[in-house]
Structures are given as C-alpha cells and as structure tokens.
Design an enzyme around this catalytic site. Sequence first.
Site, PDB file in Angstrom:
ATOM      1  N   SER A  78       1.508   3.560  -3.314  1.00  0.00           N
ATOM      2  CA  SER A  78       0.559   4.412  -4.131  1.00  0.00           C
ATOM      3  C   SER A  78      -0.957   4.805  -3.743  1.00  0.00           C
ATOM      4  O   SER A  78      -1.531   4.722  -3.000  1.00  0.00           O
ATOM      5  CB  SER A  78       0.659   3.583  -5.411  1.00  0.00           C
ATOM      6  OG  SER A  78       1.713   3.364  -5.805  1.00  0.00           O
ATOM      7  N   SER A  88       8.050   5.173 -13.544  1.00  0.00           N
ATOM      8  CA  SER A  88       7.603   4.649 -14.452  1.00  0.00           C
ATOM      9  C   SER A  88       9.242   4.568 -15.684  1.00  0.00           C
ATOM     10  O   SER A  88       9.424   5.307 -15.255  1.00  0.00           O
ATOM     11  CB  SER A  88       6.867   5.863 -14.811  1.00  0.00           C
ATOM     12  OG  SER A  88       7.181   7.292 -14.503  1.00  0.00           O
ATOM     13  N   SER A  93      -2.032  -4.014  -6.008  1.00  0.00           N
ATOM     14  CA  SER A  93      -2.385  -5.299  -6.438  1.00  0.00           C
ATOM     15  C   SER A  93      -2.309  -6.746  -5.578  1.00  0.00           C
ATOM     16  O   SER A  93      -1.878  -6.508  -4.337  1.00  0.00           O
ATOM     17  CB  SER A  93      -0.677  -5.533  -7.872  1.00  0.00           C
ATOM     18  OG  SER A  93      -0.252  -4.610  -8.096  1.00  0.00           O
ATOM     19  N   GLY A 105       0.794  -1.167   0.196  1.00  0.00           N
ATOM     20  CA  GLY A 105       0.016   0.233  -0.205  1.00  0.00           C
ATOM     21  C   GLY A 105       0.526   1.062   0.252  1.00  0.00           C
ATOM     22  O   GLY A 105       1.497   2.287   0.753  1.00  0.00           O
ATOM     23  N   GLU A 159       9.585   7.011 -17.861  1.00  0.00           N
ATOM     24  CA  GLU A 159       9.751   8.400 -17.819  1.00  0.00           C
ATOM     25  C   GLU A 159      11.235   8.860 -16.324  1.00  0.00           C
ATOM     26  O   GLU A 159      12.029   9.326 -16.472  1.00  0.00           O
ATOM     27  CB  GLU A 159       9.162   9.387 -17.733  1.00  0.00           C
ATOM     28  CG  GLU A 159       8.320   9.296 -18.771  1.00  0.00           C
ATOM     29  CD  GLU A 159       7.035   8.735 -18.913  1.00  0.00           C
ATOM     30  OE1 GLU A 159       6.379   7.223 -18.271  1.00  0.00           O
ATOM     31  OE2 GLU A 159       6.635   7.769 -20.328  1.00  0.00           O
ATOM     32  N   GLU A 196      12.318  -4.480  -4.523  1.00  0.00           N
ATOM     33  CA  GLU A 196      11.831  -4.818  -5.805  1.00  0.00           C
ATOM     34  C   GLU A 196      12.158  -4.514  -7.195  1.00  0.00           C
ATOM     35  O   GLU A 196      12.503  -5.059  -7.642  1.00  0.00           O
ATOM     36  CB  GLU A 196      10.855  -3.825  -5.564  1.00  0.00           C
ATOM     37  CG  GLU A 196      10.071  -3.146  -6.577  1.00  0.00           C
ATOM     38  CD  GLU A 196       8.938  -2.451  -6.445  1.00  0.00           C
ATOM     39  OE1 GLU A 196       8.948  -1.407  -5.944  1.00  0.00           O
ATOM     40  OE2 GLU A 196       7.402  -2.467  -6.950  1.00  0.00           O
TER      41      GLU A 196
END
Length: 388
Positions: free
Chosen positions: A128, A365, A160, A126, A367, A243
Amino acid sequence: MDLRLDDAQREFRDEVRDWLETNAPRERFAPPSTDEGLAQHRAWERQMFDAGLAAVHWPQEYGGRGMDALSTAIFYDEYLRADAPERLNRLGLGLCGPTLIDVGTPDQQSRWLQNILTCEEIWCQGFSEPGAGSDLASLRTRGVVEGDEIVVDGQKIWTSHSRYADWIFALVRTDTEAPRHRGITFLMIDRHQPGVEVRPIRQMNHASDFAELFFTGVRVPRSHVIGELNDGWRVAMTTLKHERGSGLNTAAHFRRTLDEMIGLMPETLRHDAGVQREVGRLYSEIEAYRYMTLRTLSSIAQDRQPGAQASMGKLWWSEMQVRLHEFGLRMVGERAELIDLGADEPSTLLQRYWLGRAAQIYAGSSEIQRNIIAERVLGLPKGTNRAV
Ligand SMILES: Cc1cc2nc3c(=O)[nH]c(=O)nc-3n(C[C@H](O)[C@H](O)[C@H](O)COP(=O)(O)OP(=O)(O)OC[C@H]3O[C@@H](n4cnc5c(N)ncnc54)[C@H](O)[C@@H]3O)c2cc1C
C-alpha cells in the site's frame, strides 16, 4: 472434503496438544517492538521450528509438514487453546514464504525460506501507498534498473510489523510507460540497508501496529526480483491468494474471544435469555465461518483460485470482528467507557479491537469485497459510484 478426524489427524492433534502443554510459555511476552519482546518471540519461533511446527501447511521439501487444510485448522485450534504467543513472522509464514514456494527460483528459496521458518528474518509487506490501497495498481514507488541493481525511491504506508521486520516484500513500478498492471515488479528489500526509513504511525486505540516506509535511493540486487521484471502484478496475485486463505487462525481466534467475553459477563447477564440467544448466534456464525474457510483452503490446496468465494469469507470475517467486539463491549457495559487503553487486560483488548476497525479495511476493504461479490457472484453490472 471429509471433516471427520482420521487416526493420523487425531495423532497430530495429540502431538501438538502435548507439545504445547509442555512448551508454551506461561508468562505473556513483552511487545515485539521492545528488544526483550523481540528476543522472546524469536526464541519461541525457533523452538517451534525445532519441533517441526513452524509452518505445518508448507510442503515437506521446504521445511513444512505438507498438512492439508483440516490439519492446519487443528494446529491453529490447539495453538489458541494453549494460549500460545501470537506468531511473530505471520507475513513471512503466511504470505512471503508461500509466494516464494510458488514463484521463487531455487536460489531464492534457499536464501530466504529457512530463515522465515526459524524467524531469523522477519518479513513485512510493502504494497500500500498513499493513493494506492484498494486501487493498488496505481502505486508510484519507482524502481529504476541500473545494471545489476534496481534503485528504489518512494513511500509505502500501513506497513505492519515494519518496526522490527528485517525484510520487505514490496511492489515497485519499473516501467512507467506500460499499462498500469504491467510495469510493476515484486522485489525483496533489506529493511536495514541505507535509504530505508521507518516512521511508526500512532493509532487512536493507542497501539502502533504499523508504520510508513520511505525509500531514498535504495539499491536492490536484480536477483531479488521474484518472478520476472515488470511481471510483479501476477506474483502479487499469488500472494493475495494466500492472504485470503489465511483465515482459519481467525476462526479459532474468534472462538477464544467469545469465550473471553463470556468470562467478562456479569452473572446476571449470563442467565438472560436474550444474551444467551446472542451468544448462540455468534457461536454459529463463527462455526459457519470456519467451514467456509476450510472450503476456501481446500480449493487453494487443489490449486484452484478461490475467487469470489474468498471475498465472501473475508467480508464475513471482517464484519464478524466488529459485531463480536460490539457485543463484548455491551456485555462489559458502562465500564467500557472507563477502560484504560494503556492497560493489558481482556476488556482493554475488546476496546482496542473495536476502535481499530482494521479488519474492515486490510486485505481488501468490505466495500471492495461487496463489489466483487455483486459483480462476480450475483452478475450485477460494474458499479459507477454515481448517486441514485
Ligand atoms: C491494520 C492494517 C494493517 C495493514 N497492513 C498492511 C501491510 O502490512 N502492508 C500493506 O501494504 N498494506 C497494509 N494495510 C493497508 C491496506 O491494505 C489498505 O488500507 C487497504 O487496501 C485500503 O486502502 P486505503 O487505506 O488506501 O483506502 P482507500 O482505498 O482509499 O479506500 C477508502 C474508502 O473508500 C472505499 N473504496 C475504495 N474504492 C472503492 C470502490 N471501488 N467502491 C466502493 N468503495 C471503495 C474503501 O472501501 C474505503 O472505505 C493495512 C491496513 C490496516 C487497516
């Protein structure tokens, strides 16, 4: 790092291969969002635990085998080779467990680690929130200290596995006066307790892989704080380090996807020199990615921060994911447009992945990874996003 297999590694590979050949289920499990599927997955994970294979990369004293990066890669290669079920408790095994091993107290370790390995407790992440994704430090879910408890109110998104998870490792803001990166606390929250609501999100690829989480007056014991109160950012960086190092599974997964694509190709295309060149290029890129990840894992194992190296791996992996599936859909040809997204067959998975585009977003991401590489590897000035 020496990449040739020594006797012990060959022995380990044979052990895993033999065990999986005997034990891996022949039938596909039902989805874990169903009671039947959840029970099948849990039973399988328990079987892996009993065989000492639940988390070979964890240190021995915590129930792992203390395996190095290369042996972990061997394990995942064999796992995919056997077409064994997708690991259900990935976030527990790959992120939460290693964080607890690094930062947790002995009490916290004995409370949670074993249940991750046996899959008695499934975890979700938990972090984002709406308005706090790439810029995670702007998260607003509140945690107010009341005696021995922290009362949590707020919302998480894109969580997720939260539909069937038992626990959430979450970041909450416990000090609103402190600078953004301070005042955040890393908290273990029981997903089944009153005040936690899960609302699944339906995606355009017809899957529902994640959900929104709402917290209303959720009371969490202070003993569930990992690290110190208001020092959660530092703990979260430990989690993200793990991660970013967890891509080996993906390299093996890419190999399998490429094999499946070759299987889907019409006979005429198999003999086409252009197609063969493209397959060769994709194969080389997958192998290059695999070695890049081994180098990152080896840095993590030596307790060095992988730094920008991990960003290059993540960028490579996410862009590779899209290129690979685009190639697959081209090979399926116009049939791709008629694929029934509700069906469960390899060509459908191609379409689902391609529509999902998820890899370019989660775990930082593309970017954001490019920004990191530009600033930290190439030494370019910090971008301003101003039009030029
Ligand atoms: C499949 C999937 C699973 C996920 N699972 C989880 C989970 O289990 N738990 C969890 O906590 N989160 C999860 N996430 C959320 C994920 O971490 C966020 O989506 C991600 O951090 C991006 O945040 P955002 O969606 O808010 O987009 P934003 O941060 O709002 O970004 C929007 C766009 O702007 C770009 N952008 C943002 N900042 C910059 C910048 N400084 N420079 C250039 N471009 C920029 C981004 O690259 C992106 O294209 C998951 C996401 C996906 C797709």
